[in-house]
Motif scaffolding. Structure first.
Motif, mmCIF file in Angstrom:
data_model
loop_
_atom_site.group_PDB
_atom_site.id
_atom_site.type_symbol
_atom_site.label_atom_id
_atom_site.label_comp_id
_atom_site.label_asym_id
_atom_site.label_seq_id
_atom_site.Cartn_x
_atom_site.Cartn_y
_atom_site.Cartn_z
ATOM 1 N N ARG A 68 9.743 1.915 -5.725
ATOM 2 C CA ARG A 68 8.946 2.085 -6.947
ATOM 3 C C ARG A 68 7.709 2.934 -6.679
ATOM 4 O O ARG A 68 7.328 3.786 -7.498
ATOM 5 C CB ARG A 68 8.540 0.706 -7.497
ATOM 6 C CG ARG A 68 7.684 0.771 -8.757
ATOM 7 C CD ARG A 68 8.445 1.432 -9.916
ATOM 8 N NE ARG A 68 7.582 1.575 -11.085
ATOM 9 C CZ ARG A 68 6.884 2.679 -11.371
ATOM 10 N NH1 ARG A 68 6.945 3.755 -10.592
ATOM 11 N NH2 ARG A 68 6.122 2.722 -12.446
ATOM 12 N N ILE A 69 7.079 2.731 -5.537
ATOM 13 C CA ILE A 69 5.908 3.544 -5.189
ATOM 14 C C ILE A 69 6.313 5.000 -4.989
ATOM 15 O O ILE A 69 5.643 5.920 -5.487
ATOM 16 C CB ILE A 69 5.205 2.979 -3.940
ATOM 17 C CG1 ILE A 69 4.576 1.621 -4.271
ATOM 18 C CG2 ILE A 69 4.147 3.955 -3.411
ATOM 19 C CD1 ILE A 69 4.110 0.836 -3.065
ATOM 20 N N ASN A 70 7.412 5.232 -4.280
ATOM 21 C CA ASN A 70 7.891 6.601 -4.085
ATOM 22 C C ASN A 70 8.216 7.268 -5.423
ATOM 23 O O ASN A 70 7.922 8.452 -5.633
ATOM 24 C CB ASN A 70 9.112 6.628 -3.167
ATOM 25 C CG ASN A 70 8.754 6.396 -1.717
ATOM 26 O OD1 ASN A 70 7.631 6.673 -1.288
ATOM 27 N ND2 ASN A 70 9.693 5.872 -0.952
ATOM 28 N N GLN A 71 8.815 6.515 -6.335
ATOM 29 C CA GLN A 71 9.128 7.040 -7.660
ATOM 30 C C GLN A 71 7.847 7.445 -8.389
ATOM 31 O O GLN A 71 7.779 8.504 -9.003
ATOM 32 C CB GLN A 71 9.889 5.991 -8.471
ATOM 33 C CG GLN A 71 10.162 6.408 -9.909
ATOM 34 C CD GLN A 71 10.728 5.264 -10.744
ATOM 35 O OE1 GLN A 71 11.033 4.184 -10.242
ATOM 36 N NE2 GLN A 71 10.847 5.499 -12.034
ATOM 37 N N ALA A 72 6.832 6.597 -8.329
ATOM 38 C CA ALA A 72 5.566 6.889 -8.995
ATOM 39 C C ALA A 72 4.938 8.168 -8.440
ATOM 40 O O ALA A 72 4.405 8.983 -9.198
ATOM 41 C CB ALA A 72 4.605 5.713 -8.843
ATOM 42 N N ILE A 73 5.018 8.350 -7.141
ATOM 43 C CA ILE A 73 4.462 9.565 -6.528
ATOM 44 C C ILE A 73 5.255 10.784 -6.974
ATOM 45 O O ILE A 73 4.682 11.794 -7.394
ATOM 46 C CB ILE A 73 4.451 9.444 -4.988
ATOM 47 C CG1 ILE A 73 3.480 8.345 -4.558
ATOM 48 C CG2 ILE A 73 4.075 10.781 -4.345
ATOM 49 C CD1 ILE A 73 3.594 7.965 -3.092
ATOM 50 N N GLU A 74 6.576 10.702 -6.891
ATOM 51 C CA GLU A 74 7.436 11.833 -7.258
ATOM 52 C C GLU A 74 7.281 12.223 -8.718
ATOM 53 O O GLU A 74 7.306 13.410 -9.054
ATOM 54 C CB GLU A 74 8.899 11.490 -6.970
ATOM 55 C CG GLU A 74 9.230 11.420 -5.492
ATOM 56 C CD GLU A 74 10.600 10.796 -5.219
ATOM 57 O OE1 GLU A 74 11.384 10.599 -6.162
ATOM 58 O OE2 GLU A 74 10.856 10.487 -4.038
ATOM 59 N N GLU A 75 7.110 11.237 -9.597
ATOM 60 C CA GLU A 75 7.019 11.511 -11.028
ATOM 61 C C GLU A 75 5.578 11.699 -11.505
ATOM 62 O O GLU A 75 5.321 11.754 -12.704
ATOM 63 C CB GLU A 75 7.728 10.404 -11.809
ATOM 64 C CG GLU A 75 9.217 10.380 -11.505
ATOM 65 C CD GLU A 75 9.980 9.326 -12.293
ATOM 66 O OE1 GLU A 75 9.393 8.692 -13.197
ATOM 67 O OE2 GLU A 75 11.168 9.138 -11.987
ATOM 68 N N ARG A 103 -0.355 11.319 0.409
ATOM 69 C CA ARG A 103 0.993 11.595 -0.101
ATOM 70 C C ARG A 103 0.961 12.393 -1.402
ATOM 71 O O ARG A 103 1.999 12.712 -1.960
ATOM 72 C CB ARG A 103 1.768 10.296 -0.349
ATOM 73 C CG ARG A 103 2.045 9.445 0.857
ATOM 74 C CD ARG A 103 3.435 9.546 1.441
ATOM 75 N NE ARG A 103 4.528 9.865 0.576
ATOM 76 C CZ ARG A 103 5.376 8.999 0.003
ATOM 77 N NH1 ARG A 103 5.226 7.703 0.206
ATOM 78 N NH2 ARG A 103 6.364 9.420 -0.745
ATOM 79 N N GLY A 104 -0.218 12.671 -1.916
ATOM 80 C CA GLY A 104 -0.351 13.453 -3.139
ATOM 81 C C GLY A 104 -0.304 12.636 -4.411
ATOM 82 O O GLY A 104 -0.132 13.190 -5.502
ATOM 83 N N ALA A 105 -0.480 11.338 -4.305
ATOM 84 C CA ALA A 105 -0.416 10.468 -5.475
ATOM 85 C C ALA A 105 -1.652 10.630 -6.355
ATOM 86 O O ALA A 105 -2.740 10.946 -5.879
ATOM 87 C CB ALA A 105 -0.287 9.008 -5.043
ATOM 88 N N ASP A 106 -1.463 10.418 -7.646
ATOM 89 C CA ASP A 106 -2.558 10.359 -8.611
ATOM 90 C C ASP A 106 -3.032 8.911 -8.615
ATOM 91 O O ASP A 106 -2.562 8.084 -9.390
ATOM 92 C CB ASP A 106 -2.057 10.778 -9.993
ATOM 93 C CG ASP A 106 -3.155 10.797 -11.047
ATOM 94 O OD1 ASP A 106 -4.309 10.424 -10.733
ATOM 95 O OD2 ASP A 106 -2.854 11.173 -12.196
#
Length: 160
Positions: A68-75, A103-106
């Motif tokens: 879920r965290i990876n999905q949030a970052i990717e999207e 990781r570039g997350a918002d």
């Protein structure tokens, strides 16, 4: 003002840890207060090989959380890290924030302040939902949240 009561410690344990393992007296007293006085416990504490760290994937649903965290970052979803205002809550918030930022997350974080209660609050959920302006988002709680069922249900109702 909160009063702290230090656990008593045997002077012999502190001296032995200092002499045998070369800890300074402060470190030795902290270890002794935590019951880390035997050779095996001290060696485990000092171990720097990550193979001996606790395996986080032993937690139930850890794979789902990572996905879920990876999905949030990717999207490019907005992510809120909500931590506690104690030492381990602040530390875990800072570590996770730095990692997700790298990781570039918002990502942003929030901690309770002043007289705010520990744990995720309805106000924090509502504030984050307003910030996200209806877009899909994720809240990650660290060092709290396990008993915040009403707040988590509320976040889910808002699409978070």
């Amino acid at each position: 003002m909160k009063k702290f009561n230090k656990k008593s410690v045997k002077k012999e344990d502190v001296v032995r840890l200092h002499e045998k393992y070369k800890f300074d007296y402060l470190e030795a007293s902290i270890l002794a207060r935590r019951g880390i006085t035997s050779g095996q416990d001290v060696m485990y504490y000092m171990e720097s090989d990550t193979r001996f760290l606790h395996q986080p994937f032993l937690f139930s649903a850890m794979e789902d959380a990572v996905e879920r965290i990876n999905q949030a970052i990717e999207e490019k979803e907005k992510i809120l890290i909500f931590g506690d205002k104690d030492v381990d809550g602040i530390t875990s918030t800072a570590i996770l924030y730095g990692y997700l930022k790298d990781r570039g997350a918002d990502v942003q974080f929030r901690l309770p302040v002043g007289e705010d209660a520990y744990g995720l609050s309805m106000e924090a959920v509502d504030d984050f939902e307003a910030y996200c302006n209806g877009f899909s988002a994720l809240i990650i709680t660290v060092d709290c949240g396990i008993s915040n069922n009403a707040e988590i249900d509320h976040a889910n109702e808002l699409g978070i």
